[in-house]
Design a protein around this motif. Structure first.
Motif, mmCIF file in Angstrom:
data_model
loop_
_atom_site.group_PDB
_atom_site.id
_atom_site.type_symbol
_atom_site.label_atom_id
_atom_site.label_comp_id
_atom_site.label_asym_id
_atom_site.label_seq_id
_atom_site.Cartn_x
_atom_site.Cartn_y
_atom_site.Cartn_z
ATOM 1 N N PRO A 189 -1.253 31.091 26.405
ATOM 2 C CA PRO A 189 -1.431 32.348 25.678
ATOM 3 C C PRO A 189 -1.686 32.129 24.190
ATOM 4 C CG PRO A 189 0.444 32.485 27.152
ATOM 5 C CD PRO A 189 0.017 31.045 27.131
ATOM 6 N N GLY A 190 -2.317 33.116 23.566
ATOM 7 C CA GLY A 190 -2.547 33.059 22.133
ATOM 8 C C GLY A 190 -1.237 33.130 21.365
ATOM 9 N N ARG A 191 -1.220 32.471 20.234
ATOM 10 C CA ARG A 191 0.016 32.356 19.459
ATOM 11 C C ARG A 191 0.500 33.702 18.928
ATOM 12 N NH1 ARG A 191 -2.478 29.497 14.030
ATOM 13 N NH2 ARG A 191 -3.934 31.190 13.583
ATOM 14 N N HIS A 192 -0.415 34.669 18.653
ATOM 15 C CA HIS A 192 0.018 35.989 18.213
ATOM 16 C C HIS A 192 0.819 36.696 19.296
ATOM 17 C CE1 HIS A 192 -3.207 36.662 14.833
ATOM 18 N NE2 HIS A 192 -2.671 35.452 14.798
ATOM 19 N N PHE A 193 0.450 36.477 20.548
ATOM 20 C CA PHE A 193 1.143 37.123 21.667
ATOM 21 C C PHE A 193 2.537 36.531 21.843
ATOM 22 C CE2 PHE A 193 -3.302 37.947 22.308
ATOM 23 C CZ PHE A 193 -3.327 39.245 22.787
ATOM 24 N N VAL A 194 2.641 35.215 21.706
ATOM 25 C CA VAL A 194 3.948 34.564 21.765
ATOM 26 C C VAL A 194 4.841 35.087 20.636
ATOM 27 C CG1 VAL A 194 5.165 32.359 21.609
ATOM 28 C CG2 VAL A 194 2.984 32.499 22.850
ATOM 29 N N ALA A 195 4.289 35.152 19.432
ATOM 30 C CA ALA A 195 5.074 35.571 18.274
ATOM 31 C C ALA A 195 5.484 37.040 18.363
ATOM 32 C CB ALA A 195 4.284 35.328 16.992
ATOM 33 N N ARG A 196 4.616 37.877 18.918
ATOM 34 C CA ARG A 196 4.976 39.300 19.060
ATOM 35 C C ARG A 196 6.117 39.466 20.056
ATOM 36 N NH1 ARG A 196 6.826 43.705 18.412
ATOM 37 N NH2 ARG A 196 5.912 45.630 19.190
ATOM 38 N N ALA A 197 6.058 38.796 21.186
ATOM 39 C CA ALA A 197 7.140 38.880 22.163
ATOM 40 C C ALA A 197 8.442 38.319 21.601
ATOM 41 C CB ALA A 197 6.750 38.138 23.442
ATOM 42 N N LEU A 198 8.343 37.331 20.727
ATOM 43 C CA LEU A 198 9.516 36.698 20.147
ATOM 44 C C LEU A 198 10.345 37.673 19.315
ATOM 45 C CD1 LEU A 198 10.667 33.706 19.920
ATOM 46 C CD2 LEU A 198 9.501 33.638 17.705
ATOM 47 N N GLN A 199 9.737 38.762 18.865
ATOM 48 C CA GLN A 199 10.415 39.684 17.962
ATOM 49 C C GLN A 199 11.569 40.452 18.607
ATOM 50 O OE1 GLN A 199 7.121 41.988 16.459
ATOM 51 N NE2 GLN A 199 6.563 40.444 14.944
ATOM 52 N N SER A 200 11.727 40.346 19.917
ATOM 53 C CA SER A 200 12.886 40.970 20.574
ATOM 54 C C SER A 200 14.099 40.045 20.601
ATOM 55 C CB SER A 200 12.525 41.377 22.002
ATOM 56 O OG SER A 200 12.215 40.227 22.786
ATOM 57 N N SER A 201 13.982 38.861 20.040
ATOM 58 C CA SER A 201 15.075 37.880 20.063
ATOM 59 C C SER A 201 16.288 38.394 19.294
ATOM 60 C CB SER A 201 14.617 36.558 19.455
ATOM 61 O OG SER A 201 13.537 36.013 20.176
ATOM 62 N N ARG A 202 17.475 37.948 19.760
ATOM 63 C CA ARG A 202 18.723 38.404 19.171
ATOM 64 C C ARG A 202 19.400 37.358 18.286
ATOM 65 N NH1 ARG A 202 21.363 42.792 21.955
ATOM 66 N NH2 ARG A 202 19.972 43.724 23.492
ATOM 67 N N SER A 203 19.001 36.105 18.371
ATOM 68 C CA SER A 203 19.697 35.054 17.637
ATOM 69 C C SER A 203 18.745 33.915 17.307
ATOM 70 C CB SER A 203 20.860 34.508 18.464
ATOM 71 O OG SER A 203 20.372 33.841 19.618
ATOM 72 N N VAL A 204 19.156 33.082 16.356
ATOM 73 C CA VAL A 204 18.366 31.900 16.004
ATOM 74 C C VAL A 204 18.217 30.988 17.215
ATOM 75 C CG1 VAL A 204 18.325 29.812 14.581
ATOM 76 C CG2 VAL A 204 18.968 32.010 13.559
ATOM 77 N N SER A 205 19.300 30.800 17.972
ATOM 78 C CA SER A 205 19.224 29.923 19.138
ATOM 79 C C SER A 205 18.250 30.454 20.176
ATOM 80 C CB SER A 205 20.608 29.728 19.764
ATOM 81 O OG SER A 205 21.158 30.967 20.190
ATOM 82 N N GLU A 206 18.161 31.776 20.327
ATOM 83 C CA GLU A 206 17.188 32.337 21.265
ATOM 84 C C GLU A 206 15.765 32.080 20.799
ATOM 85 O OE1 GLU A 206 15.870 36.557 23.420
ATOM 86 O OE2 GLU A 206 17.732 36.472 22.248
#
Length: 374
Positions: A189-206
């Motif tokens: 997948p494109g890196r923008h898509f990975v980064a957008r989905a990442l925004q639901s993360s709750r912690s640094v470890s996640e």
């Protein structure tokens, strides 16, 4: 299903606060920002160059695979792009090209600089958002308050997924992103898509775990912190590869990054001389004795290359520093210095949740330097 958009200012920068269900919100955002999206997706030099690149057979084959992977693995961010294109009445293919431009090989000369450091009991993260000068009139701050999702605020290029610059989310996570010019992208997948989905993360470890387990075609370097968390993390992703370091384990109290790989093997990317020059400058930085916020502004927003890392579309460098963010992760406070404007300070969770009331102007010695070149 419905959505609303409220319009504010963060200093002198337009600030949009979008609330509602995902598809309605992005469709309305496309409608409201159609003039800006069309300027970037139809009339910019960037889109014309991308259309030429995409016509080459090998690039077209890679584009098709990355597009397929993006749509199938990240359907929600993909639906946001579809809704935005519909609202703005622009071809979806144009927005796809813009968002995948860094996943198609090493031709893009994109930039940014990040750093993180501890000053006594406080932890700071700073980000320079560098982009094409033609993008400057169109950039806005964007807060998303989508149904069932954590609130997120980013610096936004209309037409792009709101994911490739600097991110603040409801769980107190903050990160800045640097482009990495991957030499041989993989079919992911494109890196923008990975980064957008990442925004639901709750912690640094996640964040660390998800970037380890969710590869992207191209490359990004993330500098990550969280309000109240004692350490900063840097993560490199490039064509399915991954590495990270932290202020806790690396033995380094100051972490910096430009636009080439520092942790992963260098054969994975193609470094530009501009990135190497900024790296040489950053490698001389030491933690300031006092005034860490002013020091960050001086190094990132005021001092031009090579004394600092501010970019001014000088010589063969086509990019400018559009904005500088300095985040006090211990005090949950953010300073934003958009190019050509006075710096503005705001409480972090007011920024994250789209509440403009706590912002206040922030003067600093060389603020006029930001006004010198537009």
């Amino acid at each position: 299903m419905s959505a609303t958009i409220e319009e504010y200012q963060l200093g002198e920068t337009p600030w949009l606060v979008v609330t509602g269900d995902r598809f309605s919100a992005f469709r309305m955002l496309g409608e409201r920002q159609a003039h800006r999206i069309r300027a970037l997706a139809k009339d910019s030099n960037a889109i014309r160059k991308l259309q030429t690149r995409a016509s080459a057979p090998r690039t077209a084959e890679l584009l098709a695979e990355v597009r397929k992977q993006s749509e199938s693995i990240y359907p929600e961010p993909w639906s946001e792009l579809v809704a935005m294109a519909q609202g703005a009445d622009v071809p979806l293919n144009s927005l796809v090209l813009l968002n995948l431009r860094g996943d198609l090989g090493a031709e893009e000369r994109l930039g940014c600089t990040d750093l993180a450091f501890r000053d006594r009991d406080a932890l700071f993260l700073a980000h320079n958002e560098d982009g094409a000068a033609e993008f400057q009139p169109y950039c806005v701050m964007l807060t998303l308050r989508l149904d069932g999702e954590p609130a997120v605020t980013t610096w936004w290029y209309p037409g792009f997924l709101p994911s490739n610059t600097v991110t603040f989310n409801q769980y107190g996570l903050v990160w800045g992103i640097d482009n990495v010019r991957v030499a041989a992208p993989t079919g992911a997948p494109g890196r923008h898509f990975v980064a957008r989905a990442l925004q639901s993360s709750r912690s640094v470890s996640e964040v660390v775990e998800r970037l380890r387990d969710e590869p992207s075609a191209g490359g990004f370097a993330y500098t990550v912190g969280q309000f109240g968390y004692p350490h900063a993390i840097q993560i490199e992703t490039a064509a399915g590869h991954y590495a990270y370091r932290s202020t806790q384990h690396s033995g380094e109290s100051l972490l910096w990054h430009t636009n080439h790989l520092l942790l992963l093997p260098s054969h994975l990317d193609t470094a530009t001389e501009n990135s190497l020059t900024r790296a040489r400058t950053a490698s001389t930085w030491t933690i300031p004795d006092s005034g860490p916020v002013d020091w960050c502004l001086q190094q990132l927003a005021v001092a031009p290359m090579p004394e600092g890392v501010r970019r001014d579309a000088a010589g063969d460098d086509l990019l400018v520093t559009l904005a500088t963010f300095v985040v006090d992760l211990s005090a949950a406070d953010v300073l934003v210095a958009a190019r050509g404007h006075e710096a503005t300070r705001i409480a972090a969770f007011d920024l994250i949740n789209g509440r403009p009331g706590s912002q206040r102007p922030q003067s600093y010695e060389a603020s006029s330097a930001l006004n010198g070149r537009q």
